[in-house]
Design an enzyme around this catalytic site. Structure first.
Site, PDB file in Angstrom:
ATOM      1  N   ARG A 268      94.721  29.885  25.972  1.00 13.41           N
ATOM      2  CA  ARG A 268      95.361  30.496  27.170  1.00 13.41           C
ATOM      3  C   ARG A 268      94.808  31.801  27.589  1.00 13.41           C
ATOM      4  O   ARG A 268      94.170  32.647  26.921  1.00 13.41           O
ATOM      5  CB  ARG A 268      96.627  30.824  27.086  1.00 13.41           C
ATOM      6  CG  ARG A 268      97.501  31.137  28.145  1.00 13.41           C
ATOM      7  CD  ARG A 268      98.909  31.466  27.873  1.00 13.41           C
ATOM      8  NE  ARG A 268      99.760  30.454  27.343  1.00 13.41           N
ATOM      9  CZ  ARG A 268     100.850  30.833  26.558  1.00 13.41           C
ATOM     10  NH1 ARG A 268     101.138  32.090  26.463  1.00 13.41           N
ATOM     11  NH2 ARG A 268     101.487  29.635  25.892  1.00 13.41           N
TER      12      ARG A 268
ATOM     13  N   SER B 299     102.050  27.101  31.433  1.00 15.17           N
ATOM     14  CA  SER B 299     103.409  26.785  30.809  1.00 15.17           C
ATOM     15  C   SER B 299     104.280  27.812  31.874  1.00 15.17           C
ATOM     16  O   SER B 299     104.353  27.454  32.996  1.00 15.17           O
ATOM     17  CB  SER B 299     103.321  27.251  29.436  1.00 15.17           C
ATOM     18  OG  SER B 299     104.664  26.836  29.044  1.00 15.17           O
ATOM     19  N   HIS B 300     105.140  28.544  31.332  1.00 14.83           N
ATOM     20  CA  HIS B 300     106.029  29.746  31.723  1.00 14.83           C
ATOM     21  C   HIS B 300     105.291  30.951  32.013  1.00 14.83           C
ATOM     22  O   HIS B 300     106.039  31.730  32.642  1.00 14.83           O
ATOM     23  CB  HIS B 300     107.086  29.922  30.753  1.00 14.83           C
ATOM     24  CG  HIS B 300     106.602  30.576  29.555  1.00 14.83           C
ATOM     25  ND1 HIS B 300     106.020  29.621  28.712  1.00 14.83           N
ATOM     26  CD2 HIS B 300     106.487  31.680  29.110  1.00 14.83           C
ATOM     27  CE1 HIS B 300     105.295  30.635  27.471  1.00 14.83           C
ATOM     28  NE2 HIS B 300     105.970  31.740  27.922  1.00 14.83           N
TER      29      HIS B 300
ATOM     30  N   LYS C 220      96.577  22.895  26.782  1.00 15.11           N
ATOM     31  CA  LYS C 220      97.289  22.160  25.567  1.00 15.11           C
ATOM     32  C   LYS C 220      96.839  20.902  25.194  1.00 15.11           C
ATOM     33  O   LYS C 220      96.723  20.152  26.108  1.00 15.11           O
ATOM     34  CB  LYS C 220      98.996  22.122  25.951  1.00 15.11           C
ATOM     35  CG  LYS C 220      99.685  23.179  26.017  1.00 15.11           C
ATOM     36  CD  LYS C 220     101.130  22.834  26.321  1.00 15.11           C
ATOM     37  CE  LYS C 220     102.062  24.216  26.282  1.00 15.11           C
ATOM     38  NZ  LYS C 220     103.450  23.761  27.154  1.00 15.11           N
TER      39      LYS C 220
ATOM     40  N   ASP D 100     111.079  25.207  32.332  1.00 11.53           N
ATOM     41  CA  ASP D 100     109.758  26.130  32.500  1.00 11.53           C
ATOM     42  C   ASP D 100     108.971  25.441  33.254  1.00 11.53           C
ATOM     43  O   ASP D 100     109.035  24.331  33.716  1.00 11.53           O
ATOM     44  CB  ASP D 100     109.311  26.612  30.849  1.00 11.53           C
ATOM     45  CG  ASP D 100     108.699  25.516  30.222  1.00 11.53           C
ATOM     46  OD1 ASP D 100     108.755  24.233  30.464  1.00 11.53           O
ATOM     47  OD2 ASP D 100     107.650  25.948  29.556  1.00 11.53           O
TER      48      ASP D 100
ATOM     49  N   ASP E 263     105.993  24.129  33.030  1.00 13.54           N
ATOM     50  CA  ASP E 263     105.235  22.751  32.818  1.00 13.54           C
ATOM     51  C   ASP E 263     106.317  21.631  32.295  1.00 13.54           C
ATOM     52  O   ASP E 263     106.169  20.512  32.038  1.00 13.54           O
ATOM     53  CB  ASP E 263     104.222  22.569  31.694  1.00 13.54           C
ATOM     54  CG  ASP E 263     104.525  23.160  30.592  1.00 13.54           C
ATOM     55  OD1 ASP E 263     105.448  23.733  30.301  1.00 13.54           O
ATOM     56  OD2 ASP E 263     103.770  22.989  29.636  1.00 13.54           O
TER      57      ASP E 263
ATOM     58  N   ASP F  49     108.161  21.148  29.717  1.00  9.15           N
ATOM     59  CA  ASP F  49     108.470  20.581  28.343  1.00  9.15           C
ATOM     60  C   ASP F  49     109.797  21.375  27.806  1.00  9.15           C
ATOM     61  O   ASP F  49     110.248  21.269  26.557  1.00  9.15           O
ATOM     62  CB  ASP F  49     107.142  20.912  27.379  1.00  9.15           C
ATOM     63  CG  ASP F  49     106.592  22.497  27.434  1.00  9.15           C
ATOM     64  OD1 ASP F  49     107.293  23.261  28.112  1.00  9.15           O
ATOM     65  OD2 ASP F  49     105.899  22.545  26.422  1.00  9.15           O
ATOM     66  N   ARG F  50     110.323  22.555  28.445  1.00  4.06           N
ATOM     67  CA  ARG F  50     111.439  23.119  27.985  1.00  4.06           C
ATOM     68  C   ARG F  50     112.590  22.993  29.037  1.00  4.06           C
ATOM     69  O   ARG F  50     112.368  22.989  30.016  1.00  4.06           O
ATOM     70  CB  ARG F  50     111.134  24.481  27.719  1.00  4.06           C
ATOM     71  CG  ARG F  50     110.299  24.794  26.401  1.00  4.06           C
ATOM     72  CD  ARG F  50     110.118  26.151  25.967  1.00  4.06           C
ATOM     73  NE  ARG F  50     109.528  26.964  26.933  1.00  4.06           N
ATOM     74  CZ  ARG F  50     109.904  28.270  27.521  1.00  4.06           C
ATOM     75  NH1 ARG F  50     111.292  28.549  27.294  1.00  4.06           N
ATOM     76  NH2 ARG F  50     109.230  28.883  28.225  1.00  4.06           N
TER      77      ARG F  50
ATOM     78  N   HIS G 160     112.558  23.882  23.631  1.00  5.64           N
ATOM     79  CA  HIS G 160     111.854  22.813  23.345  1.00  5.64           C
ATOM     80  C   HIS G 160     112.900  21.819  22.511  1.00  5.64           C
ATOM     81  O   HIS G 160     113.435  22.102  21.336  1.00  5.64           O
ATOM     82  CB  HIS G 160     110.755  23.135  22.309  1.00  5.64           C
ATOM     83  CG  HIS G 160     109.646  23.771  22.837  1.00  5.64           C
ATOM     84  ND1 HIS G 160     108.727  23.018  23.597  1.00  5.64           N
ATOM     85  CD2 HIS G 160     109.218  25.037  22.898  1.00  5.64           C
ATOM     86  CE1 HIS G 160     107.700  23.967  23.897  1.00  5.64           C
ATOM     87  NE2 HIS G 160     107.990  25.171  23.453  1.00  5.64           N
TER      88      HIS G 160
END
Ligand SMILES: [Zn+2]
Length: 455
Positions: free
Chosen positions: A14, A105-106, A115, A239, A241, A243-244, A326
């Protein structure tokens, strides 16, 4: 330009776009990843699913990553603009050897990252640091890779929708924060029969309305207001992307990750008593006790989605989750963290229980607790402090040291943990009353100050 070492983090790569994360960097990381896959014996010609989120920089980075993979002899299946869980799905569905999602992501829009995973294991820690070493020493495989566009979103949506049929049309507000969840969330929830009220579900990688991170309460304020004003049975958020997941009940009260996991756990335990449930060290004592009371086997484990996935495989547990939102389901799903599937499953539980969401946690005690408290501490010092905390507190209290020091007091607990990704010590406290919470916190704060931490 050289590739910065610090962008190779514990769970992902990142960096800031245009600064340390550029197409030439993506190309080299792609080449290193492809080379690593070949060396690991994942086929002389590994196939790699490649997805990207909706950030403005994602497409250029994805194309550069793809050319690096090809140069290393890998075959790229470009699945397009997708939420991260759809990329995970693509690795299974297309029977790829590995996958990579370009996503920040967030994080704020100026960030982006990668990722990565292989078909059978998460790709993290030493594996990610190994990519940097490979780039430094130019240990690259060469070969004749290929590139194929293979959109996956429709297959992903059909797969998830096919798993649910709501007993009644639950009304739910969803807030995608304009993140990549926007590409599938409304279709998924309407597809299973929910009545959907959509907030910020237009894909826009500049995130013009609020930051797509549901662990920050301020980002939930519009969702809460909408749930209250419409009388919906619950609200969910994702979030950047997807995934959460984050959730609020019908009163607009936030249901934190640990209590949300409890909802899923109690539901699973009703049909499968004796089930193991994994949760991370930041979670409430209430979760552990309630799992045991319901006939389940609670397993406290390290924080980090890759670590939880690995523990699921090792223990055979099929339901797991983290405070951060998650959630992992290996019973009726593939075992990876998917905020969108988690939302469908939550709405399904609410439908079957007769709703609304708060009813599912009726009778579950609420203890006094702090949120996560983050204290700056150098990377060199943070692990020393945690090791000292284990030694110090275990003289008088039981201490679980699987990930930091989780100190059990008679009427509460304290967590002192080194972040895997930042120069930070993470603290959290919970107790049976506010005065006891303050007392436990003060005891830990005083000890940390003696160690030289500024709190
Ligand atoms: Zn995410």
């Amino acid at each position: 330009m050289p590739v910065s070492q610090h962008i190779f983090r514990e769970y992902d790569v990142r960096g800031v776009v245009g600064d340390d994360l550029r197409p030439d960097v993506a190309e080299q990381v792609g080449r290193a990843f492809g080379s690593q896959l070949r060396e690991d014996g994942r086929g002389a010609e590994p196939t790699v699913a490649l997805g990207r989120d909706n950030r403005l920089s994602s497409e250029d980075l994805a194309q550069a990553f793809a050319s690096g993979l090809r140069a290393a002899g890998a075959h790229v299946r470009d699945v397009g603009l997708v939420p991260t869980p759809a990329l995970y799905f693509a690795v299974h569905h297309l029977e790829c050897d590995a996958g990579i999602q370009v996503t920040g992501s967030h994080n704020p829009p100026e960030y982006n990252g990668f990722k990565m995973l292989t078909a059978h294991a998460p790709f993290y820690g030493p594996a990610i640091r190994g990519l940097w070493k490979r780039i430094e020493t130019k240990r690259f495989a060469t070969g004749q890779g290929s590139y194929q566009s293979r959109p996956i979103l429709a297959d992903y949506i059909a797969d998830v929708v096919g798993r649910f049929k709501l007993e009644r049309p639950v009304s739910v507000v969803i807030d995608c924060g304009n993140g990549a969840g926007s590409l599938a969330a409304v279709q998924l929830l309407e597809g299973i029969g929910a009545r959907v009220d959509a907030l910020y579900c237009e894909s826009d990688g500049r995130f013009p309305n609020h930051h797509p991170d549901p662990t920050v309460d301020a980002n939930l304020s519009e969702l809460i207001a909408r749930v209250r004003s419409t009388g919906a049975e619950l609200g969910v958020a994702f979030d950047g992307d997807a995934d959460r997941i984050g959730a609020v009940d019908e009163n607009g009260e936030i249901v934190r990750g640990d209590y949300l996991l409890l909802v899923y756990a109690l539901d699973a335990l009703r049909s499968r008593p004796g089930e193991q449930i994994i949760f991370d060290v930041k979670c409430s004592q209430v979760l552990e006790d309630a799992i045991r009371d319901a006939g389940g086997v609670p397993i406290m484990w390290k924080t980090g989605h890759s670590l939880i996935k690995e523990k699921m495989r090792e223990s055979g547990a099929r339901v797991a989750g983290e405070m951060s939102g998650h959630m992992f389901f290996g019973d009726d799903y593939y075992g990876y963290d998917d905020g969108l599937y988690s939302a469908c499953r939550l709405v399904d539980v609410v439908a079957r229980s007769g709703g609304p969401l708060s009813k599912l946690l009726e009778g579950v005690p609420r203890l006094a607790a702090t949120p996560e408290i983050r204290v700056e501490c150098s990377d060199a010092k943070k692990f020393e402090i945690v090791a000292a905390a284990v030694e110090h507190f275990k003289r008088h209290h039981p201490v679980n040291d699987i990930d930091g020091a989780r100190v059990k007091f008679e009427d509460g607990w304290a967590l002192i943990r080194a972040s895997n990704t930042q120069p930070i010590v993470v603290l959290r406290f919970e107790a049976t009353s506010e005065p006891r919470l303050a007392a436990i916190r003060d005891e830990v704060y005083n000890w940390l100050r003696v160690q030289g931490l500024e709190i």
